[in-house]
Design a protein around this motif. Structure first.
Motif, PDB file in Angstrom:
ATOM      1  N   SER A 171       0.855  -1.045  -0.106  1.00 10.98           N
ATOM      2  CA  SER A 171      -0.026  -0.018   0.015  1.00 10.98           C
ATOM      3  C   SER A 171       0.905   1.311  -0.082  1.00 10.98           C
ATOM      4  N   LEU A 172       0.533   2.306  -0.689  1.00  8.66           N
ATOM      5  CA  LEU A 172       1.143   3.603  -0.951  1.00  8.66           C
ATOM      6  C   LEU A 172       0.412   4.628  -0.177  1.00  8.66           C
ATOM      7  N   GLN A 173      -0.504   4.111   0.799  1.00 11.99           N
ATOM      8  CA  GLN A 173      -1.228   5.254   1.575  1.00 11.99           C
ATOM      9  C   GLN A 173      -0.685   5.518   2.900  1.00 11.99           C
ATOM     10  N   VAL A 174      -0.179   6.814   2.822  1.00 11.24           N
ATOM     11  CA  VAL A 174       0.639   7.392   3.959  1.00 11.24           C
ATOM     12  C   VAL A 174      -0.358   7.865   4.823  1.00 11.24           C
ATOM     13  N   ASP A 175      -0.526   7.447   6.039  1.00  9.49           N
ATOM     14  CA  ASP A 175      -1.282   7.828   7.049  1.00  9.49           C
ATOM     15  C   ASP A 175      -0.648   9.179   7.966  1.00  9.49           C
ATOM     16  N   HIS A 176      -0.576  10.163   7.191  1.00  7.55           N
ATOM     17  CA  HIS A 176      -0.151  11.481   7.290  1.00  7.55           C
ATOM     18  C   HIS A 176      -0.695  12.631   6.611  1.00  7.55           C
ATOM     19  N   PHE A 177      -0.323  13.834   6.934  1.00  8.78           N
ATOM     20  CA  PHE A 177      -0.680  15.112   6.024  1.00  8.78           C
ATOM     21  C   PHE A 177       0.703  15.337   5.178  1.00  8.78           C
ATOM     22  N   PHE A 178       1.805  14.717   5.477  1.00 11.83           N
ATOM     23  CA  PHE A 178       2.904  15.016   4.616  1.00 11.83           C
ATOM     24  C   PHE A 178       3.805  13.972   4.912  1.00 11.83           C
ATOM     25  N   CYS A 179       4.613  13.845   3.917  1.00 13.61           N
ATOM     26  CA  CYS A 179       5.648  12.595   3.782  1.00 13.61           C
ATOM     27  C   CYS A 179       6.782  12.937   4.883  1.00 13.61           C
ATOM     28  N   GLU A 180       6.629  11.950   5.833  1.00 10.75           N
ATOM     29  CA  GLU A 180       7.612  11.973   7.143  1.00 10.75           C
ATOM     30  C   GLU A 180       8.384  10.524   7.080  1.00 10.75           C
ATOM     31  N   VAL A 181       9.505  10.873   7.518  1.00  9.99           N
ATOM     32  CA  VAL A 181      10.392   9.528   7.571  1.00  9.99           C
ATOM     33  C   VAL A 181       9.696   8.346   8.190  1.00  9.99           C
ATOM     34  N   PRO A 182       9.266   8.527   9.680  1.00  6.49           N
ATOM     35  CA  PRO A 182       8.925   7.169  10.288  1.00  6.49           C
ATOM     36  C   PRO A 182       7.641   6.617   9.669  1.00  6.49           C
ATOM     37  N   THR A 183       6.766   7.555   8.912  1.00  6.15           N
ATOM     38  CA  THR A 183       5.575   7.059   8.392  1.00  6.15           C
ATOM     39  C   THR A 183       5.706   6.191   7.252  1.00  6.15           C
ATOM     40  N   LEU A 184       6.747   6.781   6.428  1.00  9.04           N
ATOM     41  CA  LEU A 184       7.097   6.051   5.142  1.00  9.04           C
ATOM     42  C   LEU A 184       7.640   4.676   5.357  1.00  9.04           C
ATOM     43  N   LEU A 185       8.449   4.609   6.478  1.00 14.44           N
ATOM     44  CA  LEU A 185       9.153   3.376   6.759  1.00 14.44           C
ATOM     45  C   LEU A 185       8.084   2.477   7.058  1.00 14.44           C
ATOM     46  N   ARG A 186       7.008   2.567   7.489  1.00 14.93           N
ATOM     47  CA  ARG A 186       6.091   1.588   7.760  1.00 14.93           C
ATOM     48  C   ARG A 186       5.351   1.098   6.438  1.00 14.93           C
ATOM     49  N   LEU A 187       5.559   1.658   5.330  1.00 15.54           N
ATOM     50  CA  LEU A 187       5.003   1.093   4.131  1.00 15.54           C
ATOM     51  C   LEU A 187       5.926   0.306   3.237  1.00 15.54           C
ATOM     52  N   SER A 188       7.364   0.381   3.694  1.00 10.50           N
ATOM     53  CA  SER A 188       8.223  -0.375   3.153  1.00 10.50           C
ATOM     54  C   SER A 188       7.900  -1.935   3.332  1.00 10.50           C
ATOM     55  N   CYS A 189       8.218  -2.670   1.978  1.00  9.83           N
ATOM     56  CA  CYS A 189       7.999  -4.172   2.259  1.00  9.83           C
ATOM     57  C   CYS A 189       9.385  -4.765   2.669  1.00  9.83           C
ATOM     58  N   ALA A 190      10.449  -3.923   2.778  1.00  8.99           N
ATOM     59  CA  ALA A 190      11.855  -4.485   3.074  1.00  8.99           C
ATOM     60  C   ALA A 190      11.860  -4.349   4.486  1.00  8.99           C
ATOM     61  N   ASP A 191      13.051  -4.737   5.234  1.00  2.00           N
ATOM     62  CA  ASP A 191      13.495  -4.697   6.660  1.00  2.00           C
ATOM     63  C   ASP A 191      14.148  -3.362   6.700  1.00  2.00           C
ATOM     64  N   THR A 192      13.603  -2.646   7.499  1.00  2.00           N
ATOM     65  CA  THR A 192      14.091  -1.235   7.850  1.00  2.00           C
ATOM     66  C   THR A 192      14.798  -0.962   9.310  1.00  2.00           C
ATOM     67  N   SER A 193      14.826  -2.238   9.803  1.00  2.00           N
ATOM     68  CA  SER A 193      15.331  -1.797  11.161  1.00  2.00           C
ATOM     69  C   SER A 193      16.971  -1.227  11.285  1.00  2.00           C
ATOM     70  N   LEU A 194      17.685  -1.769  10.396  1.00  4.82           N
ATOM     71  CA  LEU A 194      19.033  -1.218  10.185  1.00  4.82           C
ATOM     72  C   LEU A 194      19.035   0.234   9.947  1.00  4.82           C
ATOM     73  N   PHE A 195      18.045   0.685   9.164  1.00  5.19           N
ATOM     74  CA  PHE A 195      17.925   2.124   9.025  1.00  5.19           C
ATOM     75  C   PHE A 195      17.550   3.011  10.178  1.00  5.19           C
ATOM     76  N   GLN A 196      16.563   2.209  10.659  1.00  3.20           N
ATOM     77  CA  GLN A 196      16.014   2.880  11.932  1.00  3.20           C
ATOM     78  C   GLN A 196      16.939   2.977  13.082  1.00  3.20           C
ATOM     79  N   ASP A 197      17.967   1.807  13.268  1.00  2.72           N
ATOM     80  CA  ASP A 197      19.299   1.966  14.054  1.00  2.72           C
ATOM     81  C   ASP A 197      19.921   3.286  13.524  1.00  2.72           C
ATOM     82  N   LEU A 198      20.121   3.389  12.442  1.00  4.92           N
ATOM     83  CA  LEU A 198      21.084   4.901  11.733  1.00  4.92           C
ATOM     84  C   LEU A 198      20.149   6.010  12.140  1.00  4.92           C
ATOM     85  N   ILE A 199      18.951   5.830  12.162  1.00 11.51           N
ATOM     86  CA  ILE A 199      18.213   7.193  12.644  1.00 11.51           C
ATOM     87  C   ILE A 199      18.381   7.562  14.054  1.00 11.51           C
ATOM     88  N   TYR A 200      18.567   6.455  14.893  1.00 14.53           N
ATOM     89  CA  TYR A 200      18.908   6.935  16.525  1.00 14.53           C
ATOM     90  C   TYR A 200      20.276   7.490  16.496  1.00 14.53           C
TER      91      TYR A 200
END
Length: 310
Positions: A171-200
């Motif tokens: 799904s490409l439905q962003v449950d937000h009123f603009f494109c924000e990184v944490p919300t976009l990461l929820r939509l990816s069908c890949a494992d984004t855990s490493l990138f979330q660690d990079l965000i921290y």
């Protein structure tokens, strides 16, 4: 179905700030009024600084940069949100989404470092007044402001490159009123855990270290103020510093809550609430915070009013 029929496969769909309630138009009007107040307040603050030579100091130079950042943040988010709400079309192109991510992250990171620079400026002004003209000359101020912007640009390039390297095959439905990184990461069908660690890790550098500079600067300022013999000097220092500390609290409070938790730890409603705060409410409050208790700004304001009356 109309949204899907008018949207290409590369478009994201912004579900918006409101939840299809009878009060949507009323809430939308409040958001527009807050945005108009933010736009008017920040532009007027910039013009006031430009018009009065007494405000041509490092502190007000940095405040003008904060106003520019607030205007950029609001201009990135509000027009698209308003256009989608009024037209009923909720799509945003992948390029438009990347632009929003780039500008929001750039301004957020730059402001984080700029607030630390402003705390250092107040530290030098209060604790090292005789060295202030040398340490905070115009060249040094411009270098520090430019460095803050460049840190923001670097951070945003990394974020955009990483976020849009992930596949979005569901799904490409962003449950937000603009494109924000944490919300976009929820939509990816890949494992984004490493990138979330990079965000921290980035947040430690981009938020906690500048916050450490702010805390250390104001600890020294507080000790200096306590030892001041003049009551008027104490009051002036505390008034200026309290305004800056209020803005610091608004900024870092929202940033720490939003970016130092995993996206899965928050609900979409919480994301929208905190994003509304730092994209619309905080830019509206900042000019008021720096103006209402500031004698120099109020004198400049009265001078401008007197000129207009003549």
């Amino acid at each position: 179905m109309d949204v899907w029929n008018n949207t290409s496969l590369s478009d994201f769909i912004l579900l918006g700030l409101f939840s299809y309630s009878p009060y949507d138009f009323f809430l939308f009007t409040l958001v527009l009024l807050a945005s108009a107040a933010s736009l008017t307040g920040n532009i007027f603050f910039l013009l006031l600084i430009q018009a009065d030579r007494r405000l041509h100091t490092p502190m007000y130079f940095f405040l003008s940069q904060v106003s520019i950042m607030d205007l950029t943040m609001m201009g990135t988010v509000v027009p698209k949100m308003a256009a989608n709400f009024l037209s009923g079309s909720k799509f945003i192109s992948r390029g438009g989404c990347a632009t929003q991510v780039f500008l929001v992250v750039m301004v957020g990171s730059a402001e984080c470092f700029l607030l630390a620079v402003m705390a250092y400026d107040r530290y030098v002004a209060v604790c090292l007044p005789l060295r202030y003209p040398m340490l905070m000359n115009w060249k040094a101020c411009c270098v520090m402001a430019l460095a803050s912007w460049m840190v923001g640009v670097t951070d945003s390039v990394i974020y955009v490159g990483m976020v849009f390297s992930f596949p979005y095959c569901g799904s490409l439905q962003v449950d937000h009123f603009f494109c924000e990184v944490p919300t976009l990461l929820r939509l990816s069908c890949a494992d984004t855990s490493l990138f979330q660690d990079l965000i921290y890790a980035c947040c430690v550098v981009m938020m906690l270290l500048p916050l450490g500079v702010v805390v250390a600067s104001y600890a020294r300022i507080l000790m200096a103020v306590v030892n001041m013999p003049s009551t008027e000097g104490k009051q002036k220092a505390l008034t200026t510093c309290s305004s800056h500390l209020t803005v610091v609290g608004l900024y870092y409070g929202g940033g720490l809550f939003n970016y130092m938790q995993k996206a899965s730890a928050r609900t979409p409603a919480e994301d929208r609430a905190i994003s509304t705060f730092y994209t619309i409410i905080a830019p509206m409050l900042n000019p008021l915070i720096y103006s209402l208790r500031n004698r120099e700004v109020m004198r400049a304001f009265k001078k401008v009013l007197g000129t207009w009356r003549v």
